[in-house]
Design a protein around this motif. Structure first.
Motif, PDB file in Angstrom:
ATOM      1  N   LEU A  13       0.935  -1.200   0.015  1.00 43.88           N
ATOM      2  CA  LEU A  13       0.022  -0.036   0.136  1.00 43.88           C
ATOM      3  C   LEU A  13       0.920   1.167   0.049  1.00 43.88           C
ATOM      4  CD1 LEU A  13      -2.702  -1.182   2.481  1.00 43.88           C
ATOM      5  CD2 LEU A  13      -3.095  -0.644  -0.059  1.00 43.88           C
ATOM      6  N   GLU A  14       1.950   1.298   0.706  1.00 45.09           N
ATOM      7  CA  GLU A  14       2.870   2.461   0.961  1.00 45.09           C
ATOM      8  C   GLU A  14       3.556   2.544  -0.652  1.00 45.09           C
ATOM      9  OE1 GLU A  14       5.616   1.079   3.959  1.00 45.09           O
ATOM     10  OE2 GLU A  14       4.357   1.988   5.415  1.00 45.09           O
ATOM     11  N   LYS A  15       3.814   1.589  -1.265  1.00 43.85           N
ATOM     12  CA  LYS A  15       4.433   1.537  -2.561  1.00 43.85           C
ATOM     13  C   LYS A  15       3.417   2.047  -3.576  1.00 43.85           C
ATOM     14  CE  LYS A  15       7.266  -0.088  -5.594  1.00 43.85           C
ATOM     15  NZ  LYS A  15       7.597   1.136  -6.415  1.00 43.85           N
ATOM     16  N   ILE A  16       2.002   2.207  -3.310  1.00 42.28           N
ATOM     17  CA  ILE A  16       1.099   2.904  -4.348  1.00 42.28           C
ATOM     18  C   ILE A  16       1.318   4.323  -4.256  1.00 42.28           C
ATOM     19  CG2 ILE A  16      -1.364   3.359  -4.854  1.00 42.28           C
ATOM     20  CD1 ILE A  16      -1.806   0.386  -3.907  1.00 42.28           C
ATOM     21  N   PHE A  17       1.514   4.815  -2.851  1.00 41.68           N
ATOM     22  CA  PHE A  17       1.657   6.090  -2.601  1.00 41.68           C
ATOM     23  C   PHE A  17       2.971   6.583  -3.291  1.00 41.68           C
ATOM     24  CE2 PHE A  17      -1.627   5.376   0.531  1.00 41.68           C
ATOM     25  CZ  PHE A  17      -2.366   6.271   0.640  1.00 41.68           C
ATOM     26  N   SER A  33      -9.556  11.593  12.165  1.00 42.74           N
ATOM     27  CA  SER A  33      -9.619  10.578  11.502  1.00 42.74           C
ATOM     28  C   SER A  33      -8.490   9.620  11.316  1.00 42.74           C
ATOM     29  CB  SER A  33     -10.200  10.937   9.922  1.00 42.74           C
ATOM     30  OG  SER A  33      -8.894  11.780   9.362  1.00 42.74           O
ATOM     31  N   GLY A  34      -7.582   9.813  12.027  1.00 44.40           N
ATOM     32  CA  GLY A  34      -6.132   9.192  11.922  1.00 44.40           C
ATOM     33  C   GLY A  34      -5.380   9.571  11.056  1.00 44.40           C
ATOM     34  N   TYR A  35      -5.754  10.416  10.265  1.00 46.58           N
ATOM     35  CA  TYR A  35      -4.623  11.108   9.058  1.00 46.58           C
ATOM     36  C   TYR A  35      -5.276  12.566   8.394  1.00 46.58           C
ATOM     37  CZ  TYR A  35      -8.691   9.906   5.898  1.00 46.58           C
ATOM     38  OH  TYR A  35      -9.844   9.959   5.056  1.00 46.58           O
ATOM     39  N   CYS A  36      -4.297  13.161   7.827  1.00 47.62           N
ATOM     40  CA  CYS A  36      -4.483  14.319   7.413  1.00 47.62           C
ATOM     41  C   CYS A  36      -3.633  14.393   5.901  1.00 47.62           C
ATOM     42  CB  CYS A  36      -3.567  15.386   8.081  1.00 47.62           C
ATOM     43  SG  CYS A  36      -3.406  16.962   7.398  1.00 47.62           S
ATOM     44  N   ILE A  37      -4.529  14.843   4.987  1.00 50.06           N
ATOM     45  CA  ILE A  37      -3.982  14.956   3.296  1.00 50.06           C
ATOM     46  C   ILE A  37      -3.706  16.302   2.877  1.00 50.06           C
ATOM     47  CG2 ILE A  37      -4.636  14.314   1.238  1.00 50.06           C
ATOM     48  CD1 ILE A  37      -6.523  12.200   2.147  1.00 50.06           C
ATOM     49  N   LEU A  38      -2.381  16.783   2.628  1.00 52.28           N
ATOM     50  CA  LEU A  38      -2.323  17.686   2.021  1.00 52.28           C
ATOM     51  C   LEU A  38      -2.179  17.706   0.521  1.00 52.28           C
ATOM     52  CD1 LEU A  38       0.656  18.834   4.626  1.00 52.28           C
ATOM     53  CD2 LEU A  38      -1.585  19.606   4.601  1.00 52.28           C
ATOM     54  N   GLY A  54      -4.854  -0.506  11.845  1.00 49.70           N
ATOM     55  CA  GLY A  54      -5.111   0.772  11.546  1.00 49.70           C
ATOM     56  C   GLY A  54      -4.590   1.515  10.655  1.00 49.70           C
ATOM     57  N   ARG A  55      -3.337   1.115  10.415  1.00 52.49           N
ATOM     58  CA  ARG A  55      -2.402   1.854   9.397  1.00 52.49           C
ATOM     59  C   ARG A  55      -3.094   1.274   7.922  1.00 52.49           C
ATOM     60  NH1 ARG A  55       3.889   2.810  10.693  1.00 52.49           N
ATOM     61  NH2 ARG A  55       3.402   3.696  12.908  1.00 52.49           N
ATOM     62  N   ILE A  56      -3.320   0.161   7.843  1.00 49.63           N
ATOM     63  CA  ILE A  56      -3.771  -0.643   6.568  1.00 49.63           C
ATOM     64  C   ILE A  56      -5.093  -0.047   6.212  1.00 49.63           C
ATOM     65  CG2 ILE A  56      -4.574  -2.573   5.524  1.00 49.63           C
ATOM     66  CD1 ILE A  56      -1.963  -3.910   6.477  1.00 49.63           C
ATOM     67  N   ASN A  57      -6.013   0.019   7.144  1.00 43.61           N
ATOM     68  CA  ASN A  57      -7.490   0.504   6.949  1.00 43.61           C
ATOM     69  C   ASN A  57      -7.535   1.700   6.709  1.00 43.61           C
ATOM     70  OD1 ASN A  57      -8.563  -1.943   7.506  1.00 43.61           O
ATOM     71  ND2 ASN A  57      -8.967  -1.683   9.663  1.00 43.61           N
ATOM     72  N   THR A  58      -6.427   2.647   7.243  1.00 43.70           N
ATOM     73  CA  THR A  58      -6.399   4.187   6.743  1.00 43.70           C
ATOM     74  C   THR A  58      -6.032   4.306   5.579  1.00 43.70           C
ATOM     75  OG1 THR A  58      -6.077   4.757   9.191  1.00 43.70           O
ATOM     76  CG2 THR A  58      -5.563   6.348   7.622  1.00 43.70           C
ATOM     77  N   LEU A  59      -4.978   3.476   5.242  1.00 41.46           N
ATOM     78  CA  LEU A  59      -4.483   3.618   3.796  1.00 41.46           C
ATOM     79  C   LEU A  59      -5.411   3.177   2.821  1.00 41.46           C
ATOM     80  CD1 LEU A  59      -0.755   2.788   4.133  1.00 41.46           C
ATOM     81  CD2 LEU A  59      -1.495   4.861   3.934  1.00 41.46           C
ATOM     82  N   LEU A  60      -6.147   2.163   3.050  1.00 38.89           N
ATOM     83  CA  LEU A  60      -7.256   1.784   2.076  1.00 38.89           C
ATOM     84  C   LEU A  60      -8.314   2.917   2.040  1.00 38.89           C
ATOM     85  CD1 LEU A  60      -7.776  -1.923   3.218  1.00 38.89           C
ATOM     86  CD2 LEU A  60      -6.937  -1.223   0.893  1.00 38.89           C
ATOM     87  N   ASP A  61      -8.850   3.443   2.876  1.00 40.24           N
ATOM     88  CA  ASP A  61      -9.631   4.580   3.094  1.00 40.24           C
ATOM     89  C   ASP A  61      -9.146   5.674   2.217  1.00 40.24           C
ATOM     90  OD1 ASP A  61     -11.485   3.332   4.685  1.00 40.24           O
ATOM     91  OD2 ASP A  61     -10.908   4.433   6.544  1.00 40.24           O
ATOM     92  N   ILE A  62      -7.715   6.143   2.463  1.00 46.04           N
ATOM     93  CA  ILE A  62      -7.471   7.258   1.686  1.00 46.04           C
ATOM     94  C   ILE A  62      -7.274   6.884   0.024  1.00 46.04           C
ATOM     95  CG2 ILE A  62      -5.420   8.723   1.363  1.00 46.04           C
ATOM     96  CD1 ILE A  62      -4.738   8.149   4.352  1.00 46.04           C
ATOM     97  N   PRO A  67      -7.443  11.166  -5.788  1.00 47.14           N
ATOM     98  CA  PRO A  67      -7.269  11.117  -7.211  1.00 47.14           C
ATOM     99  C   PRO A  67      -5.915  10.852  -7.390  1.00 47.14           C
ATOM    100  CG  PRO A  67      -7.755  13.309  -6.911  1.00 47.14           C
ATOM    101  CD  PRO A  67      -7.567  12.693  -5.491  1.00 47.14           C
ATOM    102  N   LEU A  68      -5.558   9.673  -8.108  1.00 48.07           N
ATOM    103  CA  LEU A  68      -4.011   9.140  -8.332  1.00 48.07           C
ATOM    104  C   LEU A  68      -4.088   9.314  -9.637  1.00 48.07           C
ATOM    105  CD1 LEU A  68      -3.162   6.399  -5.763  1.00 48.07           C
ATOM    106  CD2 LEU A  68      -2.919   8.888  -5.686  1.00 48.07           C
ATOM    107  N   ASP A  69      -2.720   9.565 -10.205  1.00 52.45           N
ATOM    108  CA  ASP A  69      -2.475   9.342 -11.494  1.00 52.45           C
ATOM    109  C   ASP A  69      -2.020   8.048 -11.937  1.00 52.45           C
ATOM    110  OD1 ASP A  69      -1.483   9.340 -14.200  1.00 52.45           O
ATOM    111  OD2 ASP A  69       0.021  11.132 -14.038  1.00 52.45           O
TER     112      ASP A  69
END
Length: 107
Positions: A13-17, A33-38, A54-62, A67-69
């Protein structure tokens, strides 16, 4: 999405980011929410006190909201990203109407 809670899957999941040119940081903060997006700076900050699940579920939510290229993703990352998007829960009729700004039909 039913993804096994393993350190290897967290790494995927981290690799996708990383492939999408987002900076993923795990820091402390008072995120409701456990995270912040800039989005303008392509930075995602995750609460470092979250456990593995929690980390995996948060990354899935994000991933379902950002919108990713997709052209930047490697083949493996793109495949996993598509699986995540395809497993995103579809809102029911009442929720869909509320998000469009219309009133839900009364019964």
């Amino acid at each position: 999405m039913n993804i096994k809670i393993t350190p290897g899957n967290l790494t995927k999941l981290e690799k996708i980011f990383e492939d999408a040119k987002y900076i993923l940081r795990f820091e402390k903060g008072s995120f409701t929410s456990g995270y912040c997006i800039l989005e303008a700076k392509k930075v995602v900050v995750i609460n470092k006190f979250l456990n593995l699940e929690g980390r995996i579920n948060t990354l899935l939510d994000i991933l379902t909201t950002l919108p990713l290229d997709e052209e930047l993703l490697t083949a493996e990352s793109h495949k996993l990203y598509k699986q995540i998007l395809n497993s995103k829960p579809v809102p029911d009729a009442d929720e869909a109407a509320a998000t469009v700004g219309e009133e839900a039909p009364e019964n």
